[in-house]
Design a protein around this motif. Structure first.
Motif, mmCIF file in Angstrom:
data_model
loop_
_atom_site.group_PDB
_atom_site.id
_atom_site.type_symbol
_atom_site.label_atom_id
_atom_site.label_comp_id
_atom_site.label_asym_id
_atom_site.label_seq_id
_atom_site.Cartn_x
_atom_site.Cartn_y
_atom_site.Cartn_z
ATOM 1 N N MET A 63 39.274 34.834 34.622
ATOM 2 C CA MET A 63 40.320 34.281 35.469
ATOM 3 C C MET A 63 41.220 33.339 34.672
ATOM 4 O O MET A 63 42.457 33.385 34.779
ATOM 5 C CB MET A 63 39.718 33.554 36.663
ATOM 6 C CG MET A 63 40.732 32.798 37.524
ATOM 7 S SD MET A 63 42.042 33.847 38.209
ATOM 8 C CE MET A 63 41.111 34.737 39.451
ATOM 9 N N LEU A 64 40.621 32.497 33.853
ATOM 10 C CA LEU A 64 41.394 31.586 33.012
ATOM 11 C C LEU A 64 42.294 32.367 32.064
ATOM 12 O O LEU A 64 43.477 32.037 31.905
ATOM 13 C CB LEU A 64 40.452 30.680 32.225
ATOM 14 C CG LEU A 64 41.106 29.774 31.173
ATOM 15 C CD1 LEU A 64 42.120 28.840 31.814
ATOM 16 C CD2 LEU A 64 40.054 28.980 30.411
ATOM 17 N N GLY A 266 54.820 29.619 38.319
ATOM 18 C CA GLY A 266 56.031 29.999 39.034
ATOM 19 C C GLY A 266 55.742 30.781 40.295
ATOM 20 O O GLY A 266 56.524 31.657 40.681
ATOM 21 N N GLU A 267 54.606 30.485 40.950
ATOM 22 C CA GLU A 267 54.219 31.190 42.171
ATOM 23 C C GLU A 267 54.210 30.233 43.353
ATOM 24 O O GLU A 267 54.197 28.997 43.187
ATOM 25 C CB GLU A 267 52.830 31.819 42.006
ATOM 26 C CG GLU A 267 52.755 32.889 40.924
ATOM 27 C CD GLU A 267 51.363 33.502 40.805
ATOM 28 O OE1 GLU A 267 51.208 34.441 40.017
ATOM 29 O OE2 GLU A 267 50.439 33.033 41.506
ATOM 30 N N THR A 268 54.191 30.777 44.542
ATOM 31 C CA THR A 268 54.083 29.953 45.730
ATOM 32 C C THR A 268 52.632 29.497 45.896
ATOM 33 O O THR A 268 51.706 30.156 45.397
ATOM 34 C CB THR A 268 54.498 30.734 46.978
ATOM 35 O OG1 THR A 268 53.577 31.823 47.185
ATOM 36 C CG2 THR A 268 55.913 31.284 46.821
ATOM 37 N N PRO A 269 52.403 28.379 46.587
ATOM 38 C CA PRO A 269 51.023 27.929 46.824
ATOM 39 C C PRO A 269 50.175 28.989 47.530
ATOM 40 O O PRO A 269 48.998 29.149 47.214
ATOM 41 C CB PRO A 269 51.212 26.683 47.687
ATOM 42 C CG PRO A 269 52.566 26.170 47.314
ATOM 43 C CD PRO A 269 53.385 27.388 47.054
ATOM 44 N N ALA A 270 50.790 29.715 48.473
ATOM 45 C CA ALA A 270 50.040 30.740 49.204
ATOM 46 C C ALA A 270 49.609 31.866 48.263
ATOM 47 O O ALA A 270 48.472 32.359 48.337
ATOM 48 C CB ALA A 270 50.893 31.307 50.343
ATOM 49 N N ALA A 271 50.510 32.288 47.368
ATOM 50 C CA ALA A 271 50.179 33.355 46.429
ATOM 51 C C ALA A 271 49.073 32.917 45.480
ATOM 52 O O ALA A 271 48.172 33.708 45.150
ATOM 53 C CB ALA A 271 51.415 33.765 45.645
ATOM 54 N N MET A 272 49.119 31.665 45.039
ATOM 55 C CA MET A 272 48.072 31.169 44.145
ATOM 56 C C MET A 272 46.730 31.095 44.864
ATOM 57 O O MET A 272 45.683 31.420 44.283
ATOM 58 C CB MET A 272 48.474 29.783 43.611
ATOM 59 C CG MET A 272 47.416 29.136 42.713
ATOM 60 S SD MET A 272 46.931 30.141 41.283
ATOM 61 C CE MET A 272 48.504 30.270 40.418
ATOM 62 N N LYS A 273 46.746 30.699 46.127
ATOM 63 C CA LYS A 273 45.494 30.615 46.893
ATOM 64 C C LYS A 273 44.865 32.002 47.027
ATOM 65 O O LYS A 273 43.656 32.164 46.871
ATOM 66 C CB LYS A 273 45.767 30.021 48.273
ATOM 67 C CG LYS A 273 44.502 29.719 49.080
ATOM 68 C CD LYS A 273 44.843 29.017 50.366
ATOM 69 C CE LYS A 273 43.594 28.610 51.137
ATOM 70 N NZ LYS A 273 42.781 27.646 50.412
ATOM 71 N N VAL A 274 45.702 32.994 47.287
ATOM 72 C CA VAL A 274 45.198 34.369 47.398
ATOM 73 C C VAL A 274 44.637 34.838 46.055
ATOM 74 O O VAL A 274 43.568 35.444 45.983
ATOM 75 C CB VAL A 274 46.312 35.315 47.875
ATOM 76 C CG1 VAL A 274 45.865 36.760 47.785
ATOM 77 C CG2 VAL A 274 46.711 34.977 49.312
ATOM 78 N N LEU A 276 43.382 33.088 43.587
ATOM 79 C CA LEU A 276 42.122 32.425 43.248
ATOM 80 C C LEU A 276 40.987 32.865 44.162
ATOM 81 O O LEU A 276 39.847 33.018 43.731
ATOM 82 C CB LEU A 276 42.301 30.908 43.313
ATOM 83 C CG LEU A 276 43.262 30.307 42.269
ATOM 84 C CD1 LEU A 276 43.444 28.815 42.514
ATOM 85 C CD2 LEU A 276 42.738 30.548 40.860
ATOM 86 N N SER A 277 41.300 33.061 45.436
ATOM 87 C CA SER A 277 40.243 33.454 46.380
ATOM 88 C C SER A 277 39.732 34.856 46.106
ATOM 89 O O SER A 277 38.578 35.179 46.378
ATOM 90 C CB SER A 277 40.770 33.366 47.820
ATOM 91 O OG SER A 277 41.830 34.283 48.029
ATOM 92 N N GLN A 278 40.574 35.694 45.537
ATOM 93 C CA GLN A 278 40.168 37.074 45.256
ATOM 94 C C GLN A 278 39.382 37.204 43.961
ATOM 95 O O GLN A 278 38.530 38.067 43.831
ATOM 96 C CB GLN A 278 41.413 37.972 45.184
ATOM 97 C CG GLN A 278 42.084 38.190 46.528
ATOM 98 C CD GLN A 278 43.318 39.058 46.420
ATOM 99 O OE1 GLN A 278 43.837 39.307 45.335
ATOM 100 N NE2 GLN A 278 43.812 39.524 47.565
#
Length: 488
Positions: A63-64, A266-274, A276-278
């Motif tokens: 992931m990193l 350069g992503e939205t917070p919602a996109a980053m949450k998705v 990371l959660s995946q």
């Protein structure tokens, strides 16, 4: 006329020898042969290989690795830096263009009228002359087409020095983007590790809350049976509330670093949450990433070629030196060649016949012999700028070496701190195991077991914090050592 041309060339060649400007040389810099804290555990003096551009792969976290790769492609400041490189390249092309002749084409029709009262040409177009008739029509017109050519002969290197300075400025933008890539990458690694650390610490705190709730229930039960005390009950409640208060703080820390990652990529917070959660494993199923491997430090002299800030400072000296040369060359004459070959005819059908050829050629010189000391002052400004940039370069080198020394010492101390905490954790693990054995044998009450577990959780939290500190110092050390971190 031939003698004049020859004399001009002789004078120009004589002056050109003293107009090239000062030769560029790096200032002398005294460096140690090795770092003061070279023997720090986990490091080596061996030369830094090119493969260190992906040194963070030693964390063994897919992931990193993906976050870093995406950040280097999507980060907005990096895109801005790329546009600045294009602008610097275009500016260099503009300056370079002054080395070659400028050629422009033109065509058109011109019409003009002559005045009969003109003191020179009036008698020619007027019938009031001794001949009694006009010799030339007062209204004239012609078609024309041709080229205009202009070129400054850069005998004293003024334009060449300006072009050198522009090329160096372009190099600086390249180096700046490289340094920005390193900074962005280190920020991604730092925030990812901090987020993972907050998650792991929150899992430990949640487990501590569960154990302390069990302790509180036991104390309440004992109090009802007449064996407990109000003091033990108050202490248990206070401890439980204190542990619970840590969890919101850790949740805030996790969210802060998650939002920071979104900005870096350069992503939205919602996109980053998705994202990371995946792909992000739970702390309980996979331990927090740790660096595995030795950090090669090389020699202090290697920093001169690896650190972007040092390289930018060195290029600044070179650029100012070239600009100083241009200022010196500006004292001397400027020679120009101009020409305008073309065709001119009254009728369009005759425009391209051999008889319609026309041309003008000029050679000129411009020499500012007196300007009230303005150019001398400009030279003094450039000389002061060069001395200032040389001092800035030396300061940058000293600061870089000091930064590496500080981080080497900090890396060693962080590892020692982590080792001692791991030893403490091993002992608390033994204490929990012993307490459980005594409880199973009926030799102690369960409060002893719960207290041992509480100590175990506290030390486990400190171990995670120590690992985070060690990892962050390792990131800082790799950053301080410089190098190109861009993924190609």
């Amino acid at each position: 006329m031939k003698l004049l041309k020859l004399s001009s060339v002789v004078v120009a060649l004589a002056l050109s020898g003293c107009a090239t400007g000062p030769d560029y040389q790096l200032p002398d810099q005294t460096l140690d042969t090795e770092y003061l804290y070279q023997q720090t555990a986990g490091t080596s003096q061996q030369a830094i290989p090119a493969s260190t551009s992906t040194w963070w792969y030693q964390f063994n976290d897919t992931m990193l690795n993906q976050l870093v790769a995406d950040a280097q492609q999507q980060n907005i400041p990096l895109k801005i830096a790329a546009e600045r490189i294009k602008a610097a390249q275009a500016y260099q092309n503009v300056v370079e263009s002054f080395k070659v002749p400028t050629v422009s084409l033109g065509a058109g029709y011109s019409s003009f009228g002559l005045s009969e009262n003109d003191p020179l040409l009036g008698p020619v177009v007027s019938s009031n002359n001794p001949l009694g008739t006009a010799l030339v029509d007062s209204s004239q017109g012609a078609f024309h087409a041709g080229a205009t050519i202009a070129w400054e002969m850069d005998l004293f290197g003024r334009i060449d020095k300006q072009a050198q300075a522009a090329a160096i400025r372009k190099e600086q933008t390249d180096i700046f983007r490289e340094g920005l890539t390193t900074m962005i990458t280190s920020d991604v690694i730092h925030n990812y590790l901090q987020m993972r650390g907050a998650q792991t610490r929150r899992a430990i705190a949640t487990e501590m809350v569960s154990d302390q709730e069990e302790t509180l229930a036991l104390i309440q039960k004992m109090l009802k049976s007449g064996y407990g005390s109000e003091l033990d009950l108050a202490r248990a409640k206070a401890m439980l509330a204190a542990t619970k208060s840590v969890i919101p703080q850790l949740q805030t820390a996790e969210n802060v670093h998650q939002q920071r990652l979104a900005i870096l990529l350069g992503e939205t917070p919602a996109a980053m949450k998705v994202r990371l959660s995946q792909g992000l494993p739970l702390p309980a199923s996979q331990p927090m990433p740790e660096l595995n491997g030795i950090i090669p430090t090389g020699l202090p002299s290697d920093l001169l070629q690896r650190r972007p800030d040092i390289r930018i400072a060195e290029r600044e000296m070179a650029a100012v030196n070239a600009e100083l040369g241009a200022a010196i060359a500006n004292q001397y004459p400027k020679f120009y060649l101009t020409g305008a070959p073309g065709v001119l005819a009254k009728d369009f059908d005759d425009l391209f016949s051999s008889d319609s050829t026309t041309w003008i050629a000029n050679i000129g010189v411009s020499w500012n012999l007196f300007d009230g000391g303005r150019n001398d002052a400009l030279i003094e400004i450039q000389e002061a700028r060069f001395k200032s940039s040389a001092l800035s370069y030396q300061h940058t080198v000293n600061n870089a070496i000091g930064e590496v020394e500080t981080l080497l010492n900090g890396y060693g101390n962080s590892q020692q701190y982590q080792t001692l905490l791991l030893e403490s954790k091993a002992e608390t693990d033994k204490a929990v195991k012993k307490a459980k054995s005594l409880y199973a044998a009926g030799l102690t009450d369960y409060l002893v077991v719960l207290d041992a577990q509480r100590q175990q959780h506290i030390i486990a939290d400190r171990v995670i914090a120590a690992k985070l500190q060690t990892a962050n110092v390792a990131v800082g050390l790799n950053k301080a050592l410089g190098g190109d971190w861009e993924l190609h």
